[in-house]
Design a protein around this motif. Structure first.
Motif, short mmCIF file in Angstrom:
data_model
loop_
_atom_site.label_atom_id
_atom_site.label_comp_id
_atom_site.label_asym_id
_atom_site.label_seq_id
_atom_site.Cartn_x
_atom_site.Cartn_y
_atom_site.Cartn_z
N LYS A 401 0.81 -1.22 0.00
CA LYS A 401 0.00 0.00 0.00
C LYS A 401 0.84 1.27 0.00
O LYS A 401 0.30 2.37 -0.12
CB LYS A 401 -0.92 0.01 1.22
CG LYS A 401 -1.98 -1.10 1.20
CD LYS A 401 -2.90 -0.99 2.40
CE LYS A 401 -3.96 -2.09 2.39
NZ LYS A 401 -4.86 -1.98 3.56
N ARG A 402 2.14 1.13 0.11
CA ARG A 402 3.01 2.31 0.20
C ARG A 402 3.37 2.82 -1.19
O ARG A 402 3.49 2.04 -2.14
CB ARG A 402 4.27 1.99 1.00
CG ARG A 402 3.96 1.65 2.46
CD ARG A 402 5.22 1.56 3.30
NE ARG A 402 4.89 1.35 4.70
CZ ARG A 402 4.63 2.32 5.57
NH1 ARG A 402 4.66 3.59 5.16
NH2 ARG A 402 4.35 2.07 6.82
N ASP A 403 3.57 4.14 -1.29
CA ASP A 403 3.92 4.72 -2.59
C ASP A 403 5.42 4.55 -2.87
O ASP A 403 6.19 4.11 -2.00
CB ASP A 403 3.50 6.19 -2.67
CG ASP A 403 4.17 7.06 -1.61
OD1 ASP A 403 5.22 6.65 -1.07
OD2 ASP A 403 3.65 8.14 -1.31
N ARG A 405 7.83 6.69 -3.20
CA ARG A 405 8.75 7.50 -2.38
C ARG A 405 9.02 6.85 -1.03
O ARG A 405 10.16 6.79 -0.57
CB ARG A 405 8.18 8.91 -2.19
CG ARG A 405 9.15 9.88 -1.54
CD ARG A 405 8.62 11.32 -1.62
NE ARG A 405 9.59 12.26 -1.09
CZ ARG A 405 9.67 12.60 0.20
NH1 ARG A 405 8.81 12.08 1.07
NH2 ARG A 405 10.57 13.46 0.61
#
Length: 516
Positions: A401-403, A405
């Motif tokens: 779920k992390r982007d 960056r």
């Protein structure tokens, strides 16, 4: 056993000829110049055991005298400024095994095997030496001119060596800085032994990888950081010739060395804080950035484009993109070479060496800084390693779920922990701990590589947008845009597998036994 503390500078023949005539050098001289001819033969076993363990064994001829010398660097780097040294006058031209018994070479040589030693290379040097006094310290200045020779090959020697005979290492750093301000000299990362070994194998310009770091169990944080930092400095500076020779692996190794050093500075930042450290960090980041394009385009080319081109030879656009990326990679290499030719690079390497050896952080009388500096490195490692591991495990929850960056920042954290593990591994070298440490490091490597692939995919997407919108080279080329789009589509298929591999590595890290 003596402790040799010296710094070496590289200079051209013209610059070397002016050293003894410098007014400030004459002003601090405490004796007259002495000229000697030194002929040294370096020996090793047939398997190169000494070289692999950062040890050199030579027999030096000075007139009628023969001196046998064993040198060993605690961090496994022959060129380290602080080295253990054992010296003994002997009768013959060959090493005397009896005098290696209590040296670092002893584990690799017995009295019987000592006769199996063979000459590897020879150095012939005309040395002009002069005793100096700086502050309360006695320092010997030596100007070395000559050659390294082996197997019909030879390489020039042109060095200024400054050896601390008695006194404060800070004075050695100050006098070295004075030389750097007077003449366009550069830091000598490679010892004569390293250069000789490279010449003997025909690998004078070969990329240099990181050497092992060996810390004593009772070492302080200050001493540990200096050893770690100098090893990292040697790692990146020793790759200069590989880059100048056009080797892309040299670019990679120099960047790794720079990142390891920056990670070490981050690890010990509370002990190092100040304007001097800020200046070093700024210069190291500048150099890292200068090498970035060559490395990034080389990875894109070899890891992604060439395999894709070979798999889809019918896609002409991919061939055109390959040519474009090769052009950009080569431009990056040219820019990297230009950066190494600048005065800023020369000063960055030398200033970093002086800061690591005798920076203000080592001389500060501030009670808090002194406490941090004198703290046992083992205690520091036992605090920092679990602390950083816990933070990584927290940041890596729900990775899918992390982007891009946040994944990139996580990758940097994992990489820093991996480097810290390598830095401190020797403090926990008991057999059981060593195996646990190796498994821990391998897990971090897998985690880092999985996150690295995710970062590469994100970076390629940015490049695809640049192609689609046009860049500094001109308007957008629809053929290049198509090829990048095709590449991104192929890489997107790999995305779930990369996330799964990263999550698997995270679980292994969570379950890993602490080696500290």
């Amino acid at each position: 056993m003596a402790k040799e503390v010296e710094l070496k500078l590289i200079a051209t023949p013209t610059e070397l000829a002016t050293v003894m005539g410098q007014p400030w050098v004459r002003a601090i001289a405490t004796g007259k110049p002495r000229k000697q001819k030194l002929v040294s033969t370096y020996f090793d076993t047939a398997n190169g055991d000494l070289r692999r363990h950062g040890i050199s064994l030579r027999v030096r001829k000075i007139g009628t005298k023969r001196l046998q010398t064993v040198k060993a660097a605690g961090n496994g780097t022959l060129g380290a400024p602080d080295r253990d040294e054992w010296e003994q006058e002997i009768a013959g031209e060959l090493p005397d095994p009896a005098f290696t018994k209590n040296t670092a070479a002893a584990p690799f040589l017995s009295r019987k095997d000592g006769h199996a030693l063979q000459p590897v290379f020879e150095t012939v040097v005309e040395r002009m030496s002069l005793p100096l006094r700086w502050g309360e310290s006695e320092i010997e200045l030596a100007i070395d001119r000559g050659w390294i020779s082996t197997g019909g090959r030879r390489e020039r020697i042109g060095e200024i060596e400054l050896e601390l005979k008695r006194g404060d290492p800070a004075d050695l750093a100050k006098i070295t800085k004075q030389f750097a301000e007077t003449l366009p000299v550069s830091y000598g990362a490679l010892a004569k032994a390293e250069r000789g070994y490279a010449l003997s194998t025909g690998n004078c310009h070969a990329p240099v990888k990181a050497a092992g770091i060996h810390l004593a169990s009772d070492q302080s944080c200050g001493a540990a950081f200096t050893a770690i930092g100098l090893s990292c400095l040697h790692h990146f500076a020793a790759n200069e010739e590989a880059i100048r020779n056009g080797d892309y692996e040299g670019i990679h190794q120099m960047r790794v060395g720079l990142r390891r050093l920056r990670a070490a500075i981050s690890l010990f930042k509370e002990m190092l804080a100040g304007p001097e450290a800020d200046g070093i960090k700024t210069d190291l980041k500048w150099l890292t950035d200068e090498l970035g394009p060559a490395r990034d385009f080389d990875v894109l080319l070899n890891d992604s484009l060439l395999p894709l081109r070979d798999a889809r030879p019918d896609q002409r656009e991919i061939g055109l993109l390959t040519v474009e990326i090769e052009h950009r990679r080569d431009k990056g290499l040219s820019d990297a070479k230009s950066a190494l030719a600048t005065d800023r690079y020369r000063r960055t390497v030398l200033n970093t060496a002086l800061w690591l050896s005798a920076g203000k952080w080592l001389q500060s009388d501030d009670a808090l800084v002194r406490t941090r500096r004198e703290r046992a490195a083992t205690d520091f490692a036992r605090e920092r390693l679990p602390e950083r591991t816990k933070k990584i495990l927290k940041k890596s929850r729900q990775l899918q779920k992390r982007d891009a960056r946040s994944r990139h920042k996580l990758r940097i954290s994992v990489k820093k922990l991996r480097y810290a593990t390598e830095f401190f591994a020797s403090l926990f070298a008991e057999r059981k701990q060593k195996k646990v440490c190796r498994r821990f490091a391998d897990t971090l490597k897998s985690f880092q590589e999985s996150l690295g692939k995710l970062s590469d995919i994100a970076g390629h997407e940015k490049l695809a947008h640049a192609f689609a919108g046009g860049d500094s080279r001109g308007a957008a080329d629809s053929r290049l845009s198509y090829a990048m789009g095709y590449l991104i589509a192929q890489e997107q298929k790999k995305l779930p597998g990369c996330v799964a591999a990263a999550n698997k590595a995270r679980r292994r890290l969570s379950d890993a036994s602490p080696f500290w």
